[in-house]
Scaffold this motif. Structure first.
Motif, short mmCIF file in Angstrom:
data_model
loop_
_atom_site.label_atom_id
_atom_site.label_comp_id
_atom_site.label_asym_id
_atom_site.label_seq_id
_atom_site.Cartn_x
_atom_site.Cartn_y
_atom_site.Cartn_z
N LEU A 1 -3.42 -1.88 -6.39
CA LEU A 1 -3.43 -0.85 -5.52
C LEU A 1 -3.09 0.39 -5.89
CD1 LEU A 1 -1.51 -3.07 -2.59
CD2 LEU A 1 -3.87 -2.49 -2.58
N ILE B 1 0.82 -1.18 0.09
CA ILE B 1 0.05 -0.05 0.19
C ILE B 1 0.78 1.28 0.15
CG2 ILE B 1 -1.56 1.50 1.45
CD1 ILE B 1 -3.11 -1.15 2.17
N ALA C 1 -5.27 4.16 -4.95
CA ALA C 1 -4.25 4.99 -4.55
C ALA C 1 -4.58 6.30 -5.51
CB ALA C 1 -2.75 4.59 -4.54
N ASP D 1 -2.18 3.60 5.29
CA ASP D 1 -3.38 3.04 4.60
C ASP D 1 -4.14 4.00 4.06
OD1 ASP D 1 -5.53 4.28 6.54
OD2 ASP D 1 -4.61 2.85 8.25
N PHE D 2 -5.20 3.60 3.35
CA PHE D 2 -6.01 4.38 2.42
C PHE D 2 -6.70 5.48 2.99
CE2 PHE D 2 -5.38 0.94 -1.09
CZ PHE D 2 -4.35 1.53 -1.84
#
Length: 327
Positions: A297, A128, A301, A213-214
């Protein structure tokens, strides 16, 4: 005693573990003519044990103050630093041993008073983190323009995660005018407006951890979008066309959602644009990272980055318009 060539300025807020890793990198620097000034900006989880670990390794000053934000924490350090140049680093950075060597070489060769370097992902980063790093440095999200000497956003503006200034710059500017909401860009623009020479030192890169983290990434980029509008309150002409791209992306997302509910056939046409963009990000990220997982991912993002930035930009922009009308 002779003043050091460089003072490394590190504000820290509840991140002792990250500071430990950064100071470990600083201990390994090939270039040794420096001091480190750490400012504990109102942390509830202080870094005193970490400071104790490195106090004999190099010249290290540690100050604790009430929380006032990163801009004013840096000013606090500037007032106490002894170096000819100040280098600002975020606590979530990692450095190669050659970092200061490259900085010193470029500053002397090019006569820079204001400088910075790019950021990259580190092999130890999580997938991530690597996806976020790709998104934040990719041309396809506008992030790639930040690490270029000349770009469509204008002259290179160093960012505070990896920014250097001469003592002359500090004396002329008095440091940061605002403490949050785009304080580093406002400061860079003000320095350049005073005639100081700015330059990118491409070999003086850092490994920037950013968010892990997102959810955190979304909050950070939403804040960045608001900050861009805040900068325009000081320098209206610095609001460039490129800064509206995330807003257009956010608007496209909203329009797609409305169309899918109201006129599904048109909504699906608009949705195909988002899918095409995702495919572009996937291919570009796959070529860059050579990892299918990170490429997938990276789609998330990139979309989070542009949507969150655009939403923050829209909200703060609307607030600015309403405030202007009220006055």
């Amino acid at each position: 005693m002779k003043a050091p060539a460089y003072s490394l300025i590190i504000p820290v807020y509840n991140r002792p573990q990250e500071l430990d890793e950064l100071l470990g990198c600083i201990q390994s620097q090939e270039f040794k003519d420096f001091e480190v000034v750490v400012i504990e900006d109102g942390s509830t989880e202080d870094a005193s044990a970490v400071i104790e670990k490195y106090k004999e390794a190099f010249s290290l000053a540690y100050y604790v103050k009430e929380n006032g934000g990163q801009g004013f924490a840096r000013n606090y350090a500037f007032e106490r630093a002894k170096g000819d140049y100040f280098i600002i680093l975020d606590s979530d950075a990692l450095l190669e041993p050659s970092y200061l060597t490259e900085v010193d070489k470029a500053v002397k060769a090019e006569g820079l008073d204001l400088f910075g370097g790019p950021d990259q992902d580190h092999p130890s980063f999580t997938p991530i983190q690597k996806a976020i790093s790709y998104s934040m440095t990719s041309f396809f999200t506008t992030g790639g323009i930040r690490g270029k000497e000349k770009n469509i956003g204008g002259q290179f503006h160093p960012r505070s995660f990896n920014m250097g200034i001469s003592r002359k710059v500090y004396e002329a500017t008095g440091g940061f005018k605002i403490t949050r909401m785009g304080e580093d860009i406002e400061f860079s623009i003000r320095c350049i407006s005073l005639g100081f020479k700015s330059g990118l030192i491409s070999k003086a890169f850092i490994y920037h951890k950013r968010r892990t983290d997102f959810r955190q990434f979304y909050k950070q980029l939403h804040f960045f979008g608001r900050a861009r509008i805040n900068i325009s309150r000081f320098f209206p002409k610095e609001l460039k066309a490129v800064h509206f791209f995330p807003f257009l992306f956010f608007s496209y997302y909203v329009l797609t959602g409305i169309a899918l509910l109201a006129i599904p056939v048109y909504g699906l046409i608009l949705l195909s644009g988002i899918i095409t963009y995702g495919l572009l990000i996937f291919i570009a990220a796959l070529i860059s990272t050579r990892s299918i997982k990170i490429a997938i991912l990276s789609i998330f993002a990139a979309n989070i980055q542009l949507f969150a930035y655009g939403k923050g930009f829209a909200e703060e922009g609307l607030k600015k318009i309403l405030n202007n009308r009220a006055t």
